[in-house]
Design an enzyme around this catalytic site. Structure first.
Site, mmCIF file in Angstrom:
data_model
loop_
_atom_site.group_PDB
_atom_site.id
_atom_site.type_symbol
_atom_site.label_atom_id
_atom_site.label_comp_id
_atom_site.label_asym_id
_atom_site.label_seq_id
_atom_site.Cartn_x
_atom_site.Cartn_y
_atom_site.Cartn_z
ATOM 1 C CE LYS A 79 -4.105 2.028 2.635
ATOM 2 N NZ LYS A 79 -4.862 2.195 3.622
ATOM 3 C CB SER A 159 -8.415 3.849 2.503
ATOM 4 O OG SER A 159 -7.642 3.237 3.402
ATOM 5 C CB SER A 183 -8.409 0.823 5.298
ATOM 6 O OG SER A 183 -9.056 2.404 5.738
#
Ligand code: GLN
Length: 494
Positions: A79, A159, A183
């Site tokens: 990420k 997210s 998330s």
């Protein structure tokens, strides 16, 4: 070149590499090829192909000699929130344009120490603020799942939408993600993957771009419960560089996966039965309870009375901490700088141009609730509510509950640019109704695929555990994974 190697689970990839059935260079090349042919999904915002092949070559040397760690040669996606030395790290924001850190986050370093290979950086909501991966400066990530016969693009959740899409569409064997209010778990549920947020303090936050420091926690998104367990063991561990990191031994989580749930008490919180909850979510939840019961668990109705205050309190605490954490992006030290007539003007122009609308909204809310006169009315009040939420869980665990089963999300994946969500940010925030309580209380939570909705889209269930008892979550999630008898494999259209 065949991309078959990309279809293996992370556990089978690691095994195959150790058995010399294939090399890390072969697996890595297969993933790089798949990534090149999946630009429509927009999961990666930086591909580190050369570095990946170098890391793979080093792993192959170790594997040849029968050496190497638990993830030796296994290609992962990272990420964009994790600092990776010398590599694109922008939290998918314009304000961090060109930022390449001088240091490596502890979480990624742990993975490299265990032999993993980095494929690149994954798209996400800007600064991890969002539930649909549409706030990214790099554009939305697309969910590999579609309704049968439809070509409407769906969101992967957020997210960690890039992480979830990459794992679900075979663009990495596993991915790192972070969870401040849901998330990891919400995107996992939207993509038919497994995601766990470990207990707050289990994984180091050092080198992870901060959103709301008292809530942020790193974890994996993976294709199976076992894969998630293997990655969690690698990611977690004490780190003196993070003062909230807990000095506690990390168990071999994979060893707990097949433990079963015999004799465990599973709580069912009545407050999670929300008004207007779709019947298919309710049905899925019931089905999950039956599966656990069939394997010897005891089901118990419980109450978590302060649940209804969790989301509003989260939307005070998280923006408050974000407004403080994001104060450092001012055009001076890193990233974007928009020149102005004086330094204040430069700060303002840079922040206005560099932050997207959702981030600006959070900074404004956060600044407001922390300001003199409002601090007691909002921030202090929200912290009190947080204590009550935590106590609700403590009471239930003290009364003999081992884990709690809830839906992971109130719906399946929705469409990109959904009109309702665009028009009303609160509708978007409601996505995290089942997940934020867990962050507020600092507990571990796992999302596991459990069924599909009427349109064939994945739905997930969530298990919430006692502090530092991720092992029970893996064991219970595995029971659900074994019971559903479904394939969570999207039809390849990209
Ligand atoms: N969707 C939530 C938010 O926008 C949670 C995000 C997260 O967990 N990073 O704040």
């Amino acid at each position: 070149m065949t991309t078959d190697l990309t279809r293996l689970s992370l556990a089978d990839t690691a095994k195959g590499l150790k058995a010399k059935d294939f090399t890390s260079k072969e697996v890595t090349a297969s993933y790089l090829y798949a990534i090149e042919n999946a630009t429509a999904l927009n999961a990666y915002i930086a591909v580190t192909a050369d570095q990946a092949l170098d890391m793979a070559a080093q792993s192959d040397q170790k594997l040849q000699k029968g050496e190497g760690g638990s993830l030796e040669g296994v290609p992962l996606g990272i990420k964009d929130l994790f600092a990776t030395k010398g590599v694109h790290t922008q939290a998918a924001s314009h304000i961090l344009d060109g930022f390449k850190p001088e240091y490596e986050s502890t979480v990624t370093q742990n993975l490299w120490d265990d032999g993993a290979v980095m494929l690149g950086k994954l798209n996400m909501d800007e600064f991890a603020m969002g539930s649909s991966n549409e706030t990214s400066y790099y554009g939305p990530v697309i969910n590999p799942w579609r309704v049968a016969g439809s070509n409407v693009d769906l969101v992967p959740g957020g997210s960690s939408g890039g992480s979830a899409t990459a794992v679900a569409s075979w663009l990495c064997a596993g991915a790192t993600a972070t969870d401040t209010g849901g998330s990891i778990r919400q995107p996992a549920a939207f993509t038919g993957t497994v995601g766990i947020k470990p207990t707050y303090g289990r994984a180091s936050r050092w080198g992870t771009v901060a959103f709301a420091s008292s809530l942020d926690q790193a974890g994996p998104i993976a294709r199976t419960v076992e894969d998630a367990a293997i990655m969690t063991t690698s990611i977690c561990g004490f780190d003196a560089k993070d003062s909230t990191s807990v000095d506690m031994a990390v168990p071999d989580f994979a060893a707990a996966v097949e433990r079963g749930v015999k004799g465990l008490t599973i709580g069912v919180p009545k407050e999670y039965r929300m008004d207007g909850m779709p019947a298919e979510i309710e049905k899925l939840w019931q089905q999950g309870l039956e599966w656990l019961k069939a394997e010897g668990a005891i089901i118990k109705d419980i109450s978590l009375p302060h649940t209804k205050y969790a989301l509003p309190a989260y939307y005070i605490v998280a923006p408050a901490e974000a407004s403080s954490n994001l104060a450092r992006y001012d055009g001076v030290k890193y990233g974007l700088r928009v020149p102005g007539k004086d330094i204040t003007d430069m700060y303002e122009l840079t922040r206005a141009a560099g932050f997207g609308p959702e981030v600006q909204r959070r900074v404004m809310i956060g600044t407001y609730v922390l300001s003199a006169g409002y601090y007691d009315a909002y921030y202090v009040q929200a912290q009190k509510v947080r204590t009550l939420i935590k106590k609700d869980f403590e009471d239930v665990f003290n009364a003999g509950v081992d884990a709690i089963l809830t839906p992971a999300t109130p719906s399946a994946a929705f469409g990109v640019a959904d009109q309702d969500m665009q028009a009303d940010p609160i509708k978007m925030y409601l996505n995290d109704i089942f997940t934020v309580t867990v962050n507020m209380a600092g507990l571990p939570g796992i999302a596991v695929p459990a069924g599909k909705d009427g349109q064939g889209l994945p739905l997930g269930l969530q298990l919430i555990g006692k502090p530092f008892d991720e092992e029970t979550l893996f064991a219970a999630a595995r029971v659900i994974e074994k019971s559903h008898g479904l394939e969570f494999t999207p039809n390849k259209w990209w």
